[in-house]
Design an enzyme around this catalytic site. Structure first.
Site, PDB file in Angstrom:
ATOM      1  N   ASP A  52       0.872  -1.179   0.000  1.00 25.75           N
ATOM      2  CA  ASP A  52       0.000   0.000   0.000  1.00 25.75           C
ATOM      3  C   ASP A  52       0.906   1.225   0.000  1.00 25.75           C
ATOM      4  O   ASP A  52       1.375   1.682   1.045  1.00 25.75           O
ATOM      5  CB  ASP A  52      -0.903  -0.020   1.238  1.00 25.75           C
ATOM      6  CG  ASP A  52      -1.904   1.119   1.258  1.00 25.75           C
ATOM      7  OD1 ASP A  52      -1.680   2.118   0.535  1.00 25.75           O
ATOM      8  OD2 ASP A  52      -2.899   1.026   2.005  1.00 25.75           O
ATOM      9  N   HIS A  76      -5.416   0.008   1.270  1.00 24.96           N
ATOM     10  CA  HIS A  76      -5.934  -1.293   1.717  1.00 24.96           C
ATOM     11  C   HIS A  76      -7.072  -1.126   2.724  1.00 24.96           C
ATOM     12  O   HIS A  76      -7.777  -2.082   3.028  1.00 24.96           O
ATOM     13  CB  HIS A  76      -4.799  -2.142   2.313  1.00 24.96           C
ATOM     14  CG  HIS A  76      -4.393  -1.759   3.695  1.00 24.96           C
ATOM     15  ND1 HIS A  76      -3.600  -0.658   3.967  1.00 24.96           N
ATOM     16  CD2 HIS A  76      -4.663  -2.316   4.903  1.00 24.96           C
ATOM     17  CE1 HIS A  76      -3.393  -0.566   5.258  1.00 24.96           C
ATOM     18  NE2 HIS A  76      -4.026  -1.559   5.863  1.00 24.96           N
ATOM     19  N   GLU A  94       1.433   2.538  13.137  1.00 25.81           N
ATOM     20  CA  GLU A  94       0.397   2.469  12.096  1.00 25.81           C
ATOM     21  C   GLU A  94      -0.715   1.641  12.692  1.00 25.81           C
ATOM     22  O   GLU A  94      -0.758   0.417  12.560  1.00 25.81           O
ATOM     23  CB  GLU A  94       0.952   1.843  10.816  1.00 25.81           C
ATOM     24  CG  GLU A  94       0.050   2.050   9.605  1.00 25.81           C
ATOM     25  CD  GLU A  94      -1.069   1.040   9.533  1.00 25.81           C
ATOM     26  OE1 GLU A  94      -2.122   1.260  10.200  1.00 25.81           O
ATOM     27  OE2 GLU A  94      -0.915   0.044   8.818  1.00 25.81           O
ATOM     28  N   GLU A 124     -10.429  -2.506  15.309  1.00 28.92           N
ATOM     29  CA  GLU A 124      -9.325  -3.214  15.970  1.00 28.92           C
ATOM     30  C   GLU A 124      -8.855  -2.519  17.249  1.00 28.92           C
ATOM     31  O   GLU A 124      -8.104  -3.109  18.026  1.00 28.92           O
ATOM     32  CB  GLU A 124      -8.126  -3.444  15.046  1.00 28.92           C
ATOM     33  CG  GLU A 124      -8.440  -4.386  13.900  1.00 28.92           C
ATOM     34  CD  GLU A 124      -7.219  -4.691  13.054  1.00 28.92           C
ATOM     35  OE1 GLU A 124      -7.182  -5.778  12.446  1.00 28.92           O
ATOM     36  OE2 GLU A 124      -6.297  -3.849  12.985  1.00 28.92           O
TER      37      GLU A 124
END
Length: 519
Positions: A224, A467, A317, A326
């Protein structure tokens, strides 16, 4: 998934008492006492064998003989007993009926007349054997056969006793389990109550970290270019920010951000990751001769101790679908509060979540109206299952029919975990007269603070694909729109209490409310 700890019912759980012990004991002892109602009269007896003897002696009906005579199996025996109880027939009529076609050969007699009827719980094979012994005139000459049958009966009795012992043991275990649940309900606290990622045990979070042990997901992220090159450019173009600094990389993966930081002039980089990919990262760091600068640690940031008291910069990240999926930002904030120096920096330092209206009737028909007629069959009920699932996909820019609205702005240097659950109103200015079929969500990322050369990237539909794609919330029924009007709404975002890494998002648009899951 987080384990349920029962915090919602802690105040309502009763205490165990002596009477509870007595109830358990009576349940165990009561299983040994039975009463059997005769099939031909109202007399109650204390065992099946006593009942069979009573039927033969007082009514002239030998039930074991009937079983053998008509070669009854388990099902036909049950039908016979239920027929006798239902019809309340006399012994004489039963014996007469037995000379012709049996009257109980019907499925209606499979339903028990009495609940837990002991006569329906016996071994029909044993009844047949008992009858053969009684009816055989030469039984005395068949001692070996009788001994064999007696041995078989003993074996069955032994197996029954063993099964009963296992059942009693299981009952005792259930009793202890129930007591433990009651006693611990008031004191046990866990992630399902608080929803905090920091409170998840390692075994509860294993699936999440295991997913990042697969190489394909790291390949996808590294390829990405929007993502990876933005991080690289931010560090390489702002080397003065990193020169001689101690940097913490939370969730380092393959170590690419740590190596960017080292090349940007960091004096020391500490890279942390719980997934097994960190073993590959160790080899990668050594292959690039950066092992003197980068220290890799396997573990959850919430559970380990860093080799330094404070760090100057935290990089990570951490972004997921719809930015917050998440809940990895929770871990970054934990690291910030515990390890970041007073004047330290967190990158990325700012991020926004935006919404826009979508008008794509063709896709809506393919996803929703499709269930109205599936190869000639109605499956409308599937709509209720499909709609609550948020769709992660690349949206065609031309299907966006409103100006975007920022619903959440996050400052990573000051935001708290509790502020990541929020409810906010919004208004979307419509740019096309059509039908609104969905709401799309996406995010923007900024590397701004103390940076002479600022860097940002967006996951909006009209930007280069990433992504993360976009998160689409389909509406059950399209909403007609007109150019220039405002489409009002409200959104609530919060962690799923059962799985705090998943999101539950409730959208209310033009008076229509729907809850979606991102997982």
């Amino acid at each position: 998934m987080a384990a349920y700890t029962g915090d919602d019912v802690c105040d309502d759980v009763p205490e165990l008492s002596d009477s509870d012990e007595e109830q358990w004991q009576s349940m165990e002892e009561g299983s040994e006492l039975i009463t059997v109602l005769c099939v031909l009269c109202d007399r109650t007896l204390t065992s099946v064998s006593e009942t069979l003897q009573h039927c033969k002696a007082d009514h002239g009906v030998d039930i074991p003989e009937l079983v053998q005579k008509h070669r009854l199996d388990d099902y036909s025996y049950i039908q016979m007993i239920n027929y006798i109880r239902t019809s309340k027939c006399s012994a004489e009529s039963l014996l007469l009926a037995s000379n012709g076609p049996v009257p109980w050969n019907s499925d209606e007699y499979m339903k028990p007349v009495l609940p837990d009827d002991p006569l329906l719980q016996i071994d029909v094979e044993e009844l047949s054997e008992a009858a053969s012994v009684t009816l055989s005139p030469s039984a005395g000459d068949r001692v070996p056969a009788l001994l064999q049958r007696a041995s078989q009966a003993e074996d069955r009795a032994q197996r029954a006793e063993e099964a009963l012992a296992r059942a009693m043991e299981d009952l005792h275990k259930l009793k202890l389990l129930a007591q433990g649940l009651v006693l611990n309900a008031g004191t046990s606290r866990g992630p399902s109550c608080s929803g905090a990622i920091a409170e998840l045990r390692e075994d509860e979070d294993e699936a999440y970290f295991s997913s990042y042990g697969h190489y394909s997901i790291h390949e996808e992220m590294l390829k990405d270019k929007v993502r990876t090159e933005s991080y690289r450019d931010f560090m390489y173009r702002n080397m003065d920010v990193f020169k001689d600094k101690v940097v913490l990389d939370v969730g380092c993966g393959t170590g690419i951000l740590s190596m960017f930081a080292a090349k940007a002039g960091a004096r020391k980089v500490i890279a942390v990751d719980q997934s097994d990919i960190i073993y590959q990262a160790m080899d990668i760091v050594r292959s690039n001769k950066l092992e003197d600068t980068i220290t890799l640690i396997k573990g959850r940031i919430e559970e380990i101790d860093l080799p330094v008291e404070k760090v100057d910069i935290i990089i990570s990240e951490w972004m997921g679908y719809f930015l917050l999926f998440e809940s990895m930002l929770d871990s970054v904030l934990y690291a910030r509060d515990r390890y970041l120096a007073e004047d330290g920096l967190v990158f990325p330092d700012r991020c926004n979540i935006s919404l826009a209206a979508v008008g794509d009737t063709e896709k809506h028909s393919n996803r929703i109206a499709f269930w109205d007629d599936v190869y000639g069959f109605k499956m409308m009920c599937m709509k209720k299952a499909v709609i609550p699932e948020a769709v992660v996909e690349v949206l065609k820019p031309e299907t966006v029919i409103s100006e975007p609205a920022v619903i959440k702005a996050i400052d990573c240097g000051t935001v708290t975990v509790s502020e990541l659950d929020f409810t906010v109103g919004f208004s979307l200015k419509i740019t096309a007269s059509t039908f609104c079929t969905a709401i799309v969500g996406y995010f923007d990322i900024f590397f701004d603070k103390s940076c002479g050369n600022k860097v940002m990237f967006s996951t909006a539909p009209d930007c280069t694909k990433t992504h993360w794609k976009q998160t689409v919330f389909l509406l059950e029924s399209p909403i007609p729109t007109k150019t220039g009007e405002e489409l009002p709404g409200q959104i609530t975002v919060h962690k799923n209490r059962k799985d705090p890494r998943a999101l539950l998002i409730t959208l209310e648009v033009a008076g229509r409310k729907q809850t979606y899951s991102v997982q």
